[in-house]
Design an enzyme around this catalytic site. Structure first.
Site, mmCIF file in Angstrom:
data_model
loop_
_atom_site.group_PDB
_atom_site.id
_atom_site.type_symbol
_atom_site.label_atom_id
_atom_site.label_comp_id
_atom_site.label_asym_id
_atom_site.label_seq_id
_atom_site.Cartn_x
_atom_site.Cartn_y
_atom_site.Cartn_z
ATOM 1 N N LYS B 131 0.849 -1.187 0.000
ATOM 2 C CA LYS B 131 0.000 0.000 0.000
ATOM 3 C C LYS B 131 0.890 1.245 0.000
ATOM 4 C CE LYS B 131 -3.873 1.818 2.779
ATOM 5 N NZ LYS B 131 -4.682 1.583 3.997
ATOM 6 N N SER B 215 -9.306 1.615 2.664
ATOM 7 C CA SER B 215 -8.362 2.423 1.930
ATOM 8 C C SER B 215 -7.274 1.614 1.239
ATOM 9 C CB SER B 215 -7.707 3.433 2.869
ATOM 10 O OG SER B 215 -6.936 2.769 3.846
ATOM 11 N N SER B 239 -9.854 -0.868 6.599
ATOM 12 C CA SER B 239 -9.122 -0.634 5.353
ATOM 13 C C SER B 239 -8.337 -1.815 4.790
ATOM 14 C CB SER B 239 -8.194 0.574 5.511
ATOM 15 O OG SER B 239 -8.947 1.764 5.570
#
Lengths: 562, 562
Positions: B131, B215, B239
């Site tokens: 990420k 996210s 997330s």
């Protein structure tokens, strides 16, 4: 209610004394001039032989005697109630007594034992004292605040008043411990001297010109006088370790999340950066271990959302014992010594104790290096800020409940009224800075692998716990030697090392203080006055190394012949 | 710089596309109308057989093939770089590519293997995606902010720019993982849809009318398209789990302090109440285990001051496997089902998936009870407040660096400018309230021992992870089914269960929404549009039960025939 605080404090003070059975009252309390040291033979004169035998046995020994049927829980309980009563009269170390409830629970334990021929748990019949932050059914918690008398944490009508018990109290009862008293604290808990308007001042029983330490100062004084074989305090800046050290005891400050704080009273509750932790003080290292291990056997992580699922790990302890038994070079441990943090030089007895430990370890074949860490000044600034996040609002709100005077010890830290609070963003920024500092410190610790000779970083740090053997009244000015450990959330075990000796413990003639704080500490030293006081050090381990660090501290105690 | 943000965003967007080798560029990207599902045979048409074989093998299989010398790390790396390039063109899931560095490190691994005849570590040759919060040397971290382009976390002259690596990156390299790309996130990280002004919007590859989640939405989309066998996301409100669920993957949200977050970029860093945690997503449960176990084998507690000393505990895992193998009544597991939190009713496919799991477990002999916990509304209020402590100052400061537009998804939560901050005392009060709520919830969990029939509390909770199989653009309105887990800091594992089916997944004809939020969710459902979308659930365990909860999730996957 405000304005009336002095009479309310007096009434409470008298109620504590009145709760001591008539037969245990002392005719006369000697002045410090008359009797500096009230431990040992002084206090023994008020006890019979069996009481002395019982109260001078450590927690492990008591558990064994009761489990073997040699002593009844009732006999043990009564002996400690007696000795605790004497202790309180001599040094003001209790906030609450509940001897009748204690004897009743001891009777239940004896009946259980008689019927089932076994103990109810590892603490069967062991008296355990509690700092006055623990809530116990039918017993008040004032935490030294006059405004908390007759309330639940300052709230007069809270339904938990008189009924609520802290999680650890439930666990201690399940383990077979006998609860019988709660011990004194400085109002706010934020002082190394134990002072409040209810009990006054808790003196050091070994040397009544000195303080008993704080904030678990009642625990320190009580256990120091052997009015308890072990008990629980809390520590956000040294509050377990300071009274342990000042009273010649073993004490552990575990890493946060190891032992259950659930349901206890606290100051500035909800400040989540540097957490207050709970942990035991006891007369022996094995006593500290027994209490710690017993609580963990209750799986506190199932009852306290802040506790980490981590049982007592025998393997971590055994690894150290195995190394100590081995004779190879590879098998030796290594330690770093923190002689000075660069801000304050420890007083001569403390400096000597640190050297004694380093030398004993070195002589036993362990590697000793010097600890030259990242700036403790930076670390302490970050740590002390966390205590000021709310500008003192919480504590001043509690003082305002009664309008009572604020002790000079506390006023010097928090002023006489609340200051501006930190904003969320300011708190977050300090949290980030502290985390980065912890990382830097951790890297320094890792880097010692290059110095130890065995490829491993040091196993622990030998550090002063305070610059004083014990502070004098109103002269506890520097917390840097205890609070650095809290800032890093490290595990630390205090152990007794020696006694202050006026013939050897002197500053060098040409000694020049390295700054204002150091001058305060230098000026506070008086070799004659300190003579005979306990002197202790702490062994600091990484986070979550309770088993290892305690094993090391016990080993050092053995090396020193304790 | 301000005002110029659109061209800067465009330049960065084009730079990402330009970093894809010419040979891997697609001529035409079909519209969702033309091609709703770009997984499976659609993306396979652009790959050769060996590339398909490699990229459709899970992380464990890849590690085995490389360790056996059947595949080279370079071949594996190139196959995933190719497939990731296709994935990005189809759904906008990458922020950074560094394929050359990846191939170079794969070459080093192959050379090591050729020379030493062994692997360097358990992830030898396994590509791992990250990420865009992880810092990787020579690679930018924008976290979706235009104002962070060309800076270190918004600071243009920070010396860490281009040089700093997050702790976990160091560990992954040491374990033999091949790092090759960083994946898209919503700017601020505080959205379940992945949207920002650089890459635009990350679509769900299985159903391009839906979002990929957030996210860690780029991770979800990339791994869902098998452009990565596994990668790491973070989770403060869902997330990791949301994108895992929306893309048919396994993902774990560990308890805070289990895996190392050290040295990563973050939003609202320093908010210490409900912590963002890092954890893996992968195509299989065993892939998630491999990544988790590998990181723990690096002893992250020696390098990240926030990590608890807790290695991977085989015994915890084995205890579950033993129970599953046993046939006695005592040996069965028990689970509670959360069908609704009383605020929002899950859409029909999600409700069906929860029932499928409960029925499969029941059929296999495990006890299923209903979960009737303390108020989730209270829990969510306490949790959401922690995200608003700083009034949005941190994120609005980052937006202000460029003056860029704030996406409606984020604006609906944080407004278009910062609001008033919480004071220290307000934060402390919320922290105390949350802790008390956690205790109440824990007591409820313990109380289920009375219902399970084996005297033990339930082993886990079967819960929706979101009310949607996946949300539609701008329609992610309710986070209650993921965020409750963060509020309690529980461990949770997402597993894929089924696919949306327009023929069966319908609200009852007379269904009346139970409130405004439920009406939003009800209105957003469209059986035709959702048809074929992944549907997942989460298995929630107590704190620090990663081994156990993952073993249970894997077992359920096997029961369901996955």
């Amino acid at each position: 209610m405000v304005g009336d605080w002095e009479s309310r404090a007096k009434a409470k003070r008298e109620a504590i004394l009145d709760s001591i059975p008539e037969k245990w009252r002392l005719q006369k309390i000697p002045s410090p001039e008359e009797q500096k040291d009230v431990t040992g033979s002084y206090i023994q004169q008020f006890l019979n032989d069996k009481e002395i035998a019982i109260t001078e046995t450590d927690a492990v020994g008591i558990a064994e005697k009761v489990a073997a049927g040699e002593w009844s829980a009732v006999d043990v309980t009564e002996a400690f109630c007696h000795r605790a009563s004497l202790a309180h009269q001599l040094v003001n170390c209790l906030h609450e007594t509940f001897f009748d409830a204690a004897v009743a629970s001891a009777k239940d334990l004896d009946e259980y034992y008689a019927k089932k021929k076994k103990t109810i748990g590892p603490l069967h019949g062991v008296p355990v004292s509690l700092k006055d932050q623990f809530h116990v059914k039918d017993v008040e918690t004032t935490m030294g605040y006059v405004g908390w008398i007759g309330t639940f944490e300052g709230k007069p009508d809270d339904p938990r008043k008189g009924t609520h018990e802290s999680e650890m109290v439930r666990e201690l009862r399940a383990l077979g411990a006998v609860l019988y008293c709660k011990t004194s604290v400085p109002h706010t808990l934020m002082s190394g001297e134990t002072v409040n308007n209810i009990i006054g001042y808790t003196w050091n029983p070994k040397n009544r010109y000195l303080c008993s330490g704080g904030s678990s100062g009642g625990e320190g004084a009580l256990i120091g006088l052997k009015g308890s074989p072990g008990g629980f305090g809390t520590d956000i800046g040294g509050s377990i370790r300071i009274p342990a050290a000042f009273n010649g005891l073993y004490g552990i400050r575990p890493t946060s999340g190891r032992l259950p704080y659930e349901g206890m009273a606290n100051s500035m509750d909800g400040q989540n950066t540097v957490l207050s932790v709970v942990g035991p003080l006891a007369t022996t290292a094995r006593g500290v271990r027994l209490l710690t291990k017993a609580i963990l056997s209750e799986k506190p992580w199932l009852y306290d959302p802040g506790v980490v699922e981590m049982p007592w790990r025998d393997a971590q302890e055994q690894a150290i014992l195995d190394i100590l038994k081995s004779t190879s070079d590879k098998g030796q441990l290594s330690f770093a010594v923190l002689k000075s943090d660069g801000i304050v030089t420890p007083q001569p007895p403390v400096a000597r104790a640190v050297s004694m430990v380093a030398e004993a370890l070195s002589k036993a074949g362990h590697k000793i290096i010097e600890w030259k860490p990242p700036s403790h000044k930076t670390l302490l600034d970050l740590t002390f800020k966390t205590w000021a996040y709310d500008g003192g609002k919480d504590i001043h709100d509690s003082f305002a409940l009664s309008g009572e005077d604020i002790s000079p010890q506390v006023k010097s830290i928090y002023g006489d009224k609340a200051r501006e609070q930190f904003t969320a963003a300011q708190i977050a920024a300090n949290n980030v800075d502290l985390r980065r500092f912890r990382k830097e410190y951790m890297e320094y610790w890792n880097s010692t692998a290059q110095e130890t000779g065995n490829g491993q970083p040091v196993d622990g740090i030998i550090s002063p716990l305070a610059p004083y053997p014990a502070a004098r009244r109103k002269l506890y000015k520097y917390y840097g030697y205890s609070a650095w450990v809290n800032g890093l959330d490290y595990t630390s075990v205090v152990l007794p090392v020696t006694a202050s000796d006026k013939t050897v413990d002197k500053y060098e003639a040409e000694y020049t203080p390295i700054g204002d704080l150091d001058k305060d500490v230098f000026d506070a030293y008086d070799a004659d006055l300190y003579d005979g006081a306990h002197v202790s050090v702490q062994i600091v381990g990484r986070r979550y190394t309770e088993e290892k660090t305690l094993a090391i501290a016990e080993y050092i105690g053995q090396l020193l012949g304790k």
